[in-house]
Scaffold this motif. Structure first.
Motif, PDB file in Angstrom:
ATOM      1  N   GLU A 380       0.822  -1.217   0.000  1.00  0.00           N
ATOM      2  CA  GLU A 380       0.000   0.000   0.000  1.00  0.00           C
ATOM      3  C   GLU A 380       0.852   1.262   0.000  1.00  0.00           C
ATOM      4  O   GLU A 380       0.361   2.356  -0.191  1.00  0.00           O
ATOM      5  N   ILE A 381       2.146   1.097   0.246  1.00  0.00           N
ATOM      6  CA  ILE A 381       3.007   2.276   0.284  1.00  0.00           C
ATOM      7  C   ILE A 381       3.610   2.480  -1.107  1.00  0.00           C
ATOM      8  O   ILE A 381       4.257   1.592  -1.648  1.00  0.00           O
ATOM      9  N   THR A 382       3.363   3.635  -1.660  1.00  0.00           N
ATOM     10  CA  THR A 382       3.873   3.869  -3.009  1.00  0.00           C
ATOM     11  C   THR A 382       5.067   4.821  -2.967  1.00  0.00           C
ATOM     12  O   THR A 382       5.254   5.547  -1.980  1.00  0.00           O
ATOM     13  N   ILE A 383       5.822   4.813  -4.055  1.00  0.00           N
ATOM     14  CA  ILE A 383       6.957   5.731  -4.150  1.00  0.00           C
ATOM     15  C   ILE A 383       6.464   7.176  -4.068  1.00  0.00           C
ATOM     16  O   ILE A 383       7.058   8.016  -3.398  1.00  0.00           O
ATOM     17  N   GLU A 384       5.312   7.431  -4.698  1.00  0.00           N
ATOM     18  CA  GLU A 384       4.778   8.800  -4.688  1.00  0.00           C
ATOM     19  C   GLU A 384       4.455   9.233  -3.252  1.00  0.00           C
ATOM     20  O   GLU A 384       4.743  10.357  -2.859  1.00  0.00           O
ATOM     21  N   SER A 385       3.837   8.296  -2.465  1.00  0.00           N
ATOM     22  CA  SER A 385       3.467   8.710  -1.107  1.00  0.00           C
ATOM     23  C   SER A 385       4.721   8.979  -0.275  1.00  0.00           C
ATOM     24  O   SER A 385       4.730   9.857   0.587  1.00  0.00           O
ATOM     25  N   ILE A 386       5.785   8.229  -0.543  1.00  0.00           N
ATOM     26  CA  ILE A 386       7.034   8.469   0.196  1.00  0.00           C
ATOM     27  C   ILE A 386       7.611   9.830  -0.200  1.00  0.00           C
ATOM     28  O   ILE A 386       7.974  10.646   0.653  1.00  0.00           O
ATOM     29  N   GLN A 387       7.652  10.089  -1.503  1.00  0.00           N
ATOM     30  CA  GLN A 387       8.209  11.369  -1.963  1.00  0.00           C
ATOM     31  C   GLN A 387       7.421  12.540  -1.364  1.00  0.00           C
ATOM     32  O   GLN A 387       7.982  13.528  -0.914  1.00  0.00           O
ATOM     33  N   GLN A 388       6.105  12.373  -1.367  1.00  0.00           N
ATOM     34  CA  GLN A 388       5.238  13.420  -0.833  1.00  0.00           C
ATOM     35  C   GLN A 388       5.526  13.692   0.654  1.00  0.00           C
ATOM     36  O   GLN A 388       5.696  14.835   1.074  1.00  0.00           O
ATOM     37  N   ALA A 389       5.622  12.605   1.423  1.00  0.00           N
ATOM     38  CA  ALA A 389       5.834  12.752   2.871  1.00  0.00           C
ATOM     39  C   ALA A 389       7.204  13.376   3.158  1.00  0.00           C
ATOM     40  O   ALA A 389       7.329  14.250   4.019  1.00  0.00           O
ATOM     41  N   VAL A 390       8.223  12.926   2.413  1.00  0.00           N
ATOM     42  CA  VAL A 390       9.567  13.467   2.654  1.00  0.00           C
ATOM     43  C   VAL A 390       9.604  14.939   2.256  1.00  0.00           C
ATOM     44  O   VAL A 390      10.118  15.789   2.994  1.00  0.00           O
ATOM     45  N   ALA A 391       9.030  15.248   1.095  1.00  0.00           N
ATOM     46  CA  ALA A 391       9.054  16.640   0.628  1.00  0.00           C
ATOM     47  C   ALA A 391       8.402  17.553   1.657  1.00  0.00           C
ATOM     48  O   ALA A 391       8.947  18.597   2.008  1.00  0.00           O
ATOM     49  N   SER A 392       7.254  17.136   2.175  1.00  0.00           N
ATOM     50  CA  SER A 392       6.595  18.057   3.096  1.00  0.00           C
ATOM     51  C   SER A 392       7.355  18.140   4.422  1.00  0.00           C
ATOM     52  O   SER A 392       7.450  19.187   5.018  1.00  0.00           O
ATOM     53  N   ASN A 393       7.947  17.036   4.852  1.00  0.00           N
ATOM     54  CA  ASN A 393       8.701  17.102   6.105  1.00  0.00           C
ATOM     55  C   ASN A 393       9.954  17.984   5.984  1.00  0.00           C
ATOM     56  O   ASN A 393      10.318  18.694   6.918  1.00  0.00           O
ATOM     57  N   PHE A 394      10.629  17.915   4.837  1.00  0.00           N
ATOM     58  CA  PHE A 394      11.842  18.724   4.655  1.00  0.00           C
ATOM     59  C   PHE A 394      11.544  20.110   4.076  1.00  0.00           C
ATOM     60  O   PHE A 394      12.445  20.884   3.802  1.00  0.00           O
ATOM     61  N   ASN A 395      10.247  20.348   3.838  1.00  0.00           N
ATOM     62  CA  ASN A 395       9.860  21.633   3.290  1.00  0.00           C
ATOM     63  C   ASN A 395      10.502  21.923   1.928  1.00  0.00           C
ATOM     64  O   ASN A 395      11.029  22.996   1.676  1.00  0.00           O
ATOM     65  N   VAL A 396      10.521  20.918   1.095  1.00  0.00           N
ATOM     66  CA  VAL A 396      11.016  21.104  -0.278  1.00  0.00           C
ATOM     67  C   VAL A 396       9.907  20.633  -1.221  1.00  0.00           C
ATOM     68  O   VAL A 396       8.934  20.013  -0.777  1.00  0.00           O
ATOM     69  N   SER A 397      10.071  20.909  -2.519  1.00  0.00           N
ATOM     70  CA  SER A 397       9.024  20.459  -3.441  1.00  0.00           C
ATOM     71  C   SER A 397       9.410  19.104  -4.046  1.00  0.00           C
ATOM     72  O   SER A 397      10.581  18.691  -3.978  1.00  0.00           O
ATOM     73  N   ILE A 398       8.419  18.445  -4.654  1.00  0.00           N
ATOM     74  CA  ILE A 398       8.707  17.154  -5.293  1.00  0.00           C
ATOM     75  C   ILE A 398       9.728  17.376  -6.419  1.00  0.00           C
ATOM     76  O   ILE A 398      10.654  16.583  -6.598  1.00  0.00           O
ATOM     77  N   SER A 399       9.577  18.500  -7.134  1.00  0.00           N
ATOM     78  CA  SER A 399      10.531  18.694  -8.236  1.00  0.00           C
ATOM     79  C   SER A 399      11.945  18.927  -7.704  1.00  0.00           C
ATOM     80  O   SER A 399      12.924  18.572  -8.367  1.00  0.00           O
ATOM     81  N   ASP A 400      12.055  19.488  -6.485  1.00  0.00           N
ATOM     82  CA  ASP A 400      13.397  19.582  -5.882  1.00  0.00           C
ATOM     83  C   ASP A 400      13.980  18.179  -5.673  1.00  0.00           C
ATOM     84  O   ASP A 400      15.158  17.927  -5.933  1.00  0.00           O
ATOM     85  N   LEU A 401      13.101  17.272  -5.186  1.00  0.00           N
ATOM     86  CA  LEU A 401      13.572  15.901  -4.909  1.00  0.00           C
ATOM     87  C   LEU A 401      14.058  15.213  -6.178  1.00  0.00           C
ATOM     88  O   LEU A 401      15.031  14.475  -6.168  1.00  0.00           O
ATOM     89  N   LEU A 402      13.317  15.466  -7.268  1.00  0.00           N
ATOM     90  CA  LEU A 402      13.646  14.760  -8.511  1.00  0.00           C
ATOM     91  C   LEU A 402      14.677  15.511  -9.344  1.00  0.00           C
ATOM     92  O   LEU A 402      15.287  14.943 -10.252  1.00  0.00           O
ATOM     93  N   GLY A 403      14.866  16.801  -8.994  1.00  0.00           N
ATOM     94  CA  GLY A 403      15.724  17.636  -9.840  1.00  0.00           C
ATOM     95  C   GLY A 403      17.203  17.528  -9.529  1.00  0.00           C
ATOM     96  O   GLY A 403      17.657  16.573  -8.890  1.00  0.00           O
ATOM     97  N   LYS A 404      17.941  18.554  -9.989  1.00  0.00           N
ATOM     98  CA  LYS A 404      19.408  18.463  -9.911  1.00  0.00           C
ATOM     99  C   LYS A 404      19.999  19.292  -8.763  1.00  0.00           C
ATOM    100  O   LYS A 404      21.174  19.170  -8.461  1.00  0.00           O
TER     101      LYS A 404
END
Ligand code: ADP
Ligand code: MG
Length: 472
Positions: A380-404
């Motif tokens: 039930e845990i998806t990669i998207e849900s993990i990215q979302q949770a980490v992004a909001s906890n670190f106060n960054v955007s998803i595109s920051d996570l995936l970007g350079k």
């Protein structure tokens, strides 16, 4: 040899016991059977007499309890199974084997719980006691003491400082400022200081900052400021719990500042709790921040696994419930950031166990906490849900996570997200690299390895990651 009814006698003592305990299982209440009969075994007496048997019990409590209450029924069942009543039955305590010292400790603590639990089974009143506040005006909760405060590396410093302050109020660390997240034991610890000081004859007053605010407002309204001043300045130890709530309230801060100075100048002790360190209390006057930081700052961290288990066992003992070790381990593993939630889970388990009249088991624990903490299957845990949770906890955007971009915060968030994807979804490194902006598998491997290394040293990061995991 034959039984009276013609059936064959059972001679092998282990087989006798197997059959006997099956019969006892049918005859006794399930919780009695699993608490008292299941842990037993049987052997022939050492004196080699053919008709003399020993029931081996885990410890003294079992032996005494069984001897007193179950000797008759066990003997009767054994004699039925053997088809022969001419034998003697004694109860013995299992000899400790070498290397059994751990078991000894565990079984001791289980015993007290079994004993209490058994007493409880025999009484119908399972109601919880109300919170035990003192009758004087100190507002202290009598249930919160040093003796029931479990010490771990998470709170060792704050505990030692609190003990010192309670032994010598006003003389050592003044003020003592204790800070930490919700449910980590601040209120418990400051009540412990208060109760211990009170026992030493000190006049103590504990108020939450909200109460302080309300009383101040009332006094202003009724023009009774002198009474307010007298109340807060006539004591030896003032404890203000959750001071963060006076942020932004200027008149309260003004009054608190004067109260603080008055007590401090006369070497009266002040203890303050807050959810954060003074400098992070936005909306608080600088002069108060300086005062708060002028004594000793002590933090409470999230307890580690062993401390959580120890706290659970202590609370279970207080609630008179028997929780098997595997259940406390399970709970401590699942609920790892807030002790109040751990306690909530225990209360729920107690209620379910007593309502369904069944002993506490892993399955019961799972269903008790399923509404508190959904136990998700890894599917039930998806990669998207993990990215979302980490992004909001670190106060960054998803595109920051995936970007350079590679600022320290973004790079760490990315490592955490990759690590959690590996841990929680079990996806391969090439897959993880691909979903993080088309990175190479070696980047994903490096991220996970680096993060695992940081986790060994960095307690705050461990805490952060477990709260992210809980939020997914
Ligand atoms: P906080 O004030 O930090 O929000 P509390 O002091 O209210 O937290 O603690 C929440 C619950 O957890 C209380 O019932 C308290 O007894 C319990 N608790 C917290 N820390 C410990 C500890 N170290 N040992 C035993 N119980 C604890
Ligand atoms: Mg509190």
């Amino acid at each position: 040899m034959q039984n009276v009814d013609g059936s064959k006698c059972v001679d092998d003592i282990n087989e006798v016991w197997l059959k006997s305990s099956e019969i006892l299982k049918e005859k006794l209440k399930p919780q009695i059977y699993s608490a008292f009969i299941k842990p037993l075994s049987i052997s022939k007496s050492k004196n080699n007499s053919l008709n003399s048997f020993e029931i081996i019990t885990p410890n003294k409590f079992y032996r005494e309890h069984l001897e007193k209450n179950y000797h008759e029924i066990i003997s009767k069942v054994i004699s039925d199974v053997r088809g022969e009543s001419n034998f003697s039955l004694t109860f013995k305590i299992k000899e400790q084997q070498e290397g059994d010292s751990n078991n000894k400790r565990v079984s001791y603590s289980r015993t007290t719980k079994i004993k209490k639990n058994f007493n409880k089974l025999n009484t119908s009143n399972n109601n919880r006691k109300p919170v035990n506040f003192t009758k004087d005006n100190s507002n202290l909760n009598n249930d919160y003491n040093f003796s029931n405060y479990i010490i771990g590396s998470c709170n060792q410093f704050a505990h030692a400082a609190s003990l010192k302050v309670s032994e010598n109020p006003g003389k050592t660390y003044n003020p003592l400022f204790i800070y930490g997240g919700v449910g980590l034991g601040k209120t418990h610890l400051v009540n412990a200081i208060g109760n211990a000081s009170k026992r030493r004859g000190k006049k103590v007053l504990l108020v939450s900052s909200e109460v302080f605010v309300n009383e101040l407002i009332d006094s202003l309204r009724t023009k009774n400021m002198q009474q307010f001043k007298n109340k807060f300045r006539s004591i030896d130890l003032l404890i203000i719990d959750d001071v963060q709530f006076i942020s932004g309230k200027e008149r309260t801060q003004e009054e608190f500042f004067h109260t603080f100075n008055d007590l401090h100048q006369r070497s009266k002790q002040i203890v303050i709790t807050s959810d954060r360190i003074p400098k992070d209390l936005t909306g608080l006057e600088e002069r108060l921040k300086t005062r708060f930081s002028s004594g000793l700052l002590a933090d409470l961290q999230t307890p580690d696994f062993e401390t959580r288990v120890a706290i659970l066992n202590k609370k279970a003992e207080k609630l008179d419930i028997l929780i098997p070790q595997e259940v406390s381990n399970f709970l401590a593993e699942k609920i790892d950031t807030n002790i109040r939630e751990l306690e909530g889970a225990l209360n729920r388990i107690q209620a379910m166990s007593s309502l369904s009249n069944s002993p506490v088991s892993i399955d019961l624990a799972k269903s008790a906490i399923s509404s508190l903490i959904p136990i998700k299957k890894s599917s039930e845990i998806t990669i998207e849900s993990i990215q979302q949770a980490v992004a909001s906890n670190f106060n960054v955007s998803i595109s920051d996570l995936l970007g350079k971009r590679r600022t320290q915060n973004i790079a760490q968030a990315r490592h955490v997200a990759m690590y959690l994807c590996r841990k929680l979804t079990g996806r391969s490194f090439p897959e993880i690299g691909a979903v993080f902006g088309g990175r190479d598998h070696s980047t994903a491997i490096h991220a996970c390895k680096k993060l695992e290394e940081s986790l060994i040293e960095n307690k705050n990061l461990r805490h952060k990651i477990s709260s992210i995991e809980n939020s997914i």
